[in-house]
Design an enzyme around this catalytic site. Sequence first.
Site, PDB file in Angstrom:
ATOM      1  N   GLU A 477      -7.524  -3.105  -3.601  1.00 43.36           N
ATOM      2  CA  GLU A 477      -8.709  -3.944  -3.856  1.00 43.36           C
ATOM      3  C   GLU A 477      -9.706  -3.949  -2.703  1.00 43.36           C
ATOM      4  OE1 GLU A 477      -7.054  -7.734  -4.874  1.00 43.36           O
ATOM      5  OE2 GLU A 477      -6.600  -7.129  -6.925  1.00 43.36           O
ATOM      6  N   GLN A 590      -3.119  -1.782  -0.444  1.00 45.42           N
ATOM      7  CA  GLN A 590      -1.726  -1.778  -0.910  1.00 45.42           C
ATOM      8  C   GLN A 590      -1.426  -0.459  -1.602  1.00 45.42           C
ATOM      9  OE1 GLN A 590      -3.428  -4.892  -3.509  1.00 45.42           O
ATOM     10  NE2 GLN A 590      -1.629  -4.500  -4.765  1.00 45.42           N
TER      11      GLN A 590
HETATM   12  C1  BGC Z   1      -3.341  -8.141  -4.903  1.00 43.11           C
HETATM   13  C2  BGC Z   1      -3.191  -7.923  -6.388  1.00 43.11           C
HETATM   14  C3  BGC Z   1      -2.334  -9.026  -6.967  1.00 43.11           C
HETATM   15  C4  BGC Z   1      -2.887 -10.387  -6.612  1.00 43.11           C
HETATM   16  C5  BGC Z   1      -1.983 -11.501  -7.062  1.00 43.11           C
HETATM   17  C6  BGC Z   1      -3.913  -9.521  -4.664  1.00 43.11           C
HETATM   18  O1  BGC Z   1      -4.022  -9.752  -3.295  1.00 43.11           O
HETATM   19  O2  BGC Z   1      -4.183  -7.179  -4.337  1.00 43.11           O
HETATM   20  O3  BGC Z   1      -2.588  -6.674  -6.629  1.00 43.11           O
HETATM   21  O4  BGC Z   1      -2.270  -8.896  -8.341  1.00 43.11           O
HETATM   22  O5  BGC Z   1      -3.036 -10.482  -5.218  1.00 43.11           O
HETATM   23  O6  BGC Z   1      -0.754 -11.429  -6.438  1.00 43.11           O
END
Ligand code: BGC
Length: 726
Positions: A477, A590
């Site tokens: 992200e 990630q």
């Molecule tokens: C992560 C996502 C995850 C979300 C909820 C975010 O920080 O990047 O992959 O779904 O947190 O845990």
Amino acid sequence: MTPTQRTWLVSDAPFNPGKIYHTETIYTIGNGYMGLRGTFEEGYPNQMVSTLTHGFFNHEKSELVPDLVNLPNPLHFLVEVDGETFSMQTPKIQMLGYKRTLDLKRGVLTREVLWRNQTGNVVKLSFERFAHLGIDHLLVQRVTVRAVLGNPEIKVTAGIDGSQTNEGIDHWAKVEPAHEATTTISVTGTTSQSNYVAAVASALHSDKGTLSYQALDAKTPALISAFTLTEGEAATFVKFSAIHTSRDDADPTAAARGTLINAAASGYDKLLADHEAAWAAYWNDSGIEIEGDEVAQRALRFCTYHVLIAAPRNSERASIGAKTLSGPGYKGHVFWDTELFMVPLLTLTQPKLARNLLMYRYHNLQGARNKAKANNYEGAMFPWESTDTGEETTPSWSHPLPDGTRIRIWTGDSEQHISTDVAYAVLQYWQWTGDEEFFLNQGAEIVLDTAVFWGSRVEYNKDEDRYEISQQIGPDEYHENVNNSAFTNSMVRWHLRQAIEVRDWLIQMHPERATALLGQLKVDETRIHQWRTIIDKMYIPFDKEQGIYEQFDGFFKLKPMSLEHWSPRWANMDWIMGHEETQGYQFIKQADIVMMMALLGEETGSIETRKANWNYYYPLVDHGSSLSPSTHAWVASRLGLSAEAYDMFIYAGSIDLEDLKGNVRDGIHAAASGGVWESVIWGFAGLSLGASGFQFDPKLPAHWKSVKFRFYYKGKQHTATLTQDS
Ligand code: BGC
């Protein structure tokens, strides 16, 4: 402590006020229906009391999105000794001893305190609580007060605190306390927007003292008992509390009183015995035993415990939020975390629970269809964040930053891979369980209608004669609205292939259902032809010379920066560099390409190709999400990188136990917890499905003597014991 105790118990002593938020979260108890943080019965300044139940959301006007509502607090219990109220805040000269222990094996939280009041009398207080595994609505507390020195006058006050908010956000339109003589007290609340009703009721039982009723304030009814103890004497109180909501009962208050009557009829001993038996059954099915590594064993049990206490046992209308029922993080919303990190554990060890979670998605297909339609697509496009309605509930903006600005949150628009993640979990469930009834009636519809969405979502690039997907957020992200995420495009290609197989299977094996479903979803020959073309022409960025996937178009052109010298650090790189700046760098939040390699395995390339990709991407990953380390452990293990695999596994398993991210206050990192199980099963044990059923390819850490676990395959339970020579 014996080795058994060391691997089943999580405790802290002496009391460390600096760690209250961490311990509150990790000591959460639950039973798949309710979750209660490990806060103190008598209260503590700024503690985050939290009583949550799945699906009980409310959208308060002042907020951007709905919250999972914090219910009236049933844990409330005060002990006065000679008129002085016991508190953990008293100085050391009074706090003579303290130990809190979560027994993972039995799902019971205890606290023992040796306390001297100002008159010099010493009491030992023992608190115990469990959310009954087997009676969804029942919480049991037992408090023992023992006079260790002196003959103190004791007064206990057991209440329900109806003044709870979500960190200041008041979701209640109405909060009504009530009592029936001294038999029960209750608080019934109605939420301001969703109009849900929750009732929390309690009853107090003891052979000591006589009960009286008192309203402590307008929202806190309580039952009181006062008596004198002689030195050496003890008094024990059992407080039963029941939680019912209008999501499950027409009259939650009456239902809560009914639960209390039944609990009293069973009695504490029987309730505890049944609860322990239910936990023994859970561990029998879902436990993994590691010989030769106590640290790993305890971490694994801790993580498995947290997934189990969060998984709804009796509801198809609720799913597990990213922070389970253990804290306010992400407002209780449900993400891909559930399907890809938690459902696998349940699919293999508690298939009924996995089915419940997948049914939640099925029942919410309308929300997914609404989202697709609103965006001018066909089929079903699952929301990135989901609540009780199934509609998209990702906020579009962050809360204001210190400088007053707000960040646009794009995940609800662009993190579209969730539709494929749900389909992945459905197919995985079907393949492992062989639950044809589910697949035929619900699962196939999810897989096909999300495929219909993708068919309408992809873009044809005429110049290149290929299909592309623009404006995406992959698992990483840190990079938003990118074009041609290798993860997303590969998963979509895989998804469409599966969808065609599902359609062929339906036609061959269940022609009537095929006609109905394919007709309903408009999956006809033209569409199948279109899917085949997309599969053939899907563009997946890959540098042939280096044999490396490009995470998305242009990733290789971003500024490289080694993360080698950026440790130790608690902060994520996007926090340090700033949200916008980070997009210009080759840091990865990630597992992304690594996630793709985990999910699609050999389909992503030969072992050499996968290793080359690992070598490229591993140094770039920030593990800025707790989802990351377990996936790395899984993939490293498959690639024979045992040192990295073990490092990442221990990292994942310690995130909450050691508060490695410093944010356990917000709740358990549930995906990390489920991921730890996955890294053992898919990673170290190398369990997978082949053409002729399940198979193992163990690569155990060198110091593990053995690993033993059970799993279901097509309705039959199997036991695997793997050793270094397996
Ligand atoms: C992560 C996502 C995850 C979300 C909820 C975010 O920080 O990047 O992959 O779904 O947190 O845990």
